[in-house]
Scaffold this active site. Sequence first.
Site, PDB file in Angstrom:
ATOM      1  N   THR A  14      12.746  -2.422 -19.736  1.00 18.18           N
ATOM      2  CA  THR A  14      13.829  -1.620 -20.302  1.00 18.18           C
ATOM      3  C   THR A  14      13.489  -0.134 -20.282  1.00 18.18           C
ATOM      4  OG1 THR A  14      12.904  -2.481 -22.378  1.00 18.18           O
ATOM      5  CG2 THR A  14      15.057  -3.296 -21.721  1.00 18.18           C
TER       6      THR A  14
ATOM      7  N   GLU B 255       9.355  -7.806  -7.604  1.00 18.28           N
ATOM      8  CA  GLU B 255      10.597  -7.042  -7.744  1.00 18.28           C
ATOM      9  C   GLU B 255      11.353  -6.994  -6.418  1.00 18.28           C
ATOM     10  OE1 GLU B 255      10.209  -3.332  -9.874  1.00 18.28           O
ATOM     11  OE2 GLU B 255       8.514  -4.107 -11.053  1.00 18.28           O
TER      12      GLU B 255
ATOM     13  N   GLU C 119       0.817  -1.210   0.000  1.00 13.21           N
ATOM     14  CA  GLU C 119       0.000   0.000   0.000  1.00 13.21           C
ATOM     15  C   GLU C 119       0.852   1.261   0.000  1.00 13.21           C
ATOM     16  OE1 GLU C 119      -2.705  -0.099   3.236  1.00 13.21           O
ATOM     17  OE2 GLU C 119      -3.959  -1.696   2.393  1.00 13.21           O
TER      18      GLU C 119
END
Length: 428
Positions: free
Chosen positions: A279, A215, A172
């Site tokens: 990219t 990630e 969040e």
Amino acid sequence: MIIHTVKAGETVSSIAQQYGVPQFVVTALNNLESVPGLVVGQALLILVPLQFHTVDEDETVFSIAQQYGISVNRLYRNNPILRGQPILYPGQTLVIAFETDRTRRIDVNGYAYPYVDRNLLRSTLPYINYFTPFTYGITESGELVDLDDEELIAIAKEYGVIPLMHLSTLTEEGGFSNQLASLVLNNTEIQNNLVSEVIENMERKGYGGLDIDFEFVFPQDAVLYGEFIGKLRENLNPLGYEVIAALAPKTSDNQRGILYEGHNYRAIGDNADAVLLMTYEWGYTYGPPLAVAPIRNVRQVVDYAIGIIPPEKIFLGIPNYGYDWTLPYVKGESMADSISHVEAIQLAARFGAEIQYDEVSQSPWFRYTDEEEKVHEVWFEDVRSVQQKFNLINEKNLRGAGYWNLMRPFQQNWSLLDYMFDVTTSGN
């Protein structure tokens, strides 16, 4: 197809006359209705129409498309002024066909937040064949944090576009949680619960595939992450769902950094149906003024990736944004504003800046001085920089492109995409 760089004294009318195309076509292909005037150094996309139609009373986009043996999506792509919607008026001139140089078919995906402007979304959907609302979160027990996506899914399907469910460890607070990723990747029970939740959600809401983006994964979890993607694929493929995974923009196996070490290209590439190379973000909010996606850096990532992952599995990430930095840049203090292509041109026009083009990065940029006498530097994308990325997709035979994101207008990008590639949907 011509890319025209604006010179001093030129007007939309004079440029249209120079190339023998209607002024309304030049305006529509380049979002010129949104800018106060042309800017020296500005790049314009010029496409030559081959056939026109004048709208009669009682005609519709469906009847006109049927008359010429084309799809409604094709009519929308040829006429950005329609904004992907069936609103016509008698006497209106439509383009039925443009010159093209479509060398091959590719797939194109685009991401958007649930609050995306609906008119903007509708104007973009005719050009893509995948659409990904952003994003579903995960709880510590492997349950989904829901997303308000039903309307977006319905709109995508109106255009024959396949909606992809997006799964991430975004919190969040707006950051990706490596702790949460590690919890999922190291606990089979949580994984099983999450897989079940994903399948139930995709079937209930009508998604056509899964896009996963963990990630800042811990380096020690890199192989486990690849295996988890494989687990998702094993469960989803038999149901007709594809699994796409996002990859940090690496250029070597041993690249250091928290963003890179948890993404093992081989482990993820082997286990996913497809991957997105992220990219972009060489120039970023907290960094110094740079091109967002300099072609030299993008090429290095692609060259590394195709040595490990088959090119037909790779989506090239393309940014649909730029940044405006206030100078001087101070590390740890400066923060750039994210802007669209159109906003960049508006700024240049407003403050009388001349747009430059950096040949090394293949990116446009300019400087301007604001009302408070502060100097700014802007880097953004235009038809020239996007063409370089499209050429790379062709050169390396990649599967296609993935746009972060669809929240901003960038018509010359979409029209160039349509000129160069066939992007087939069920609505074509």
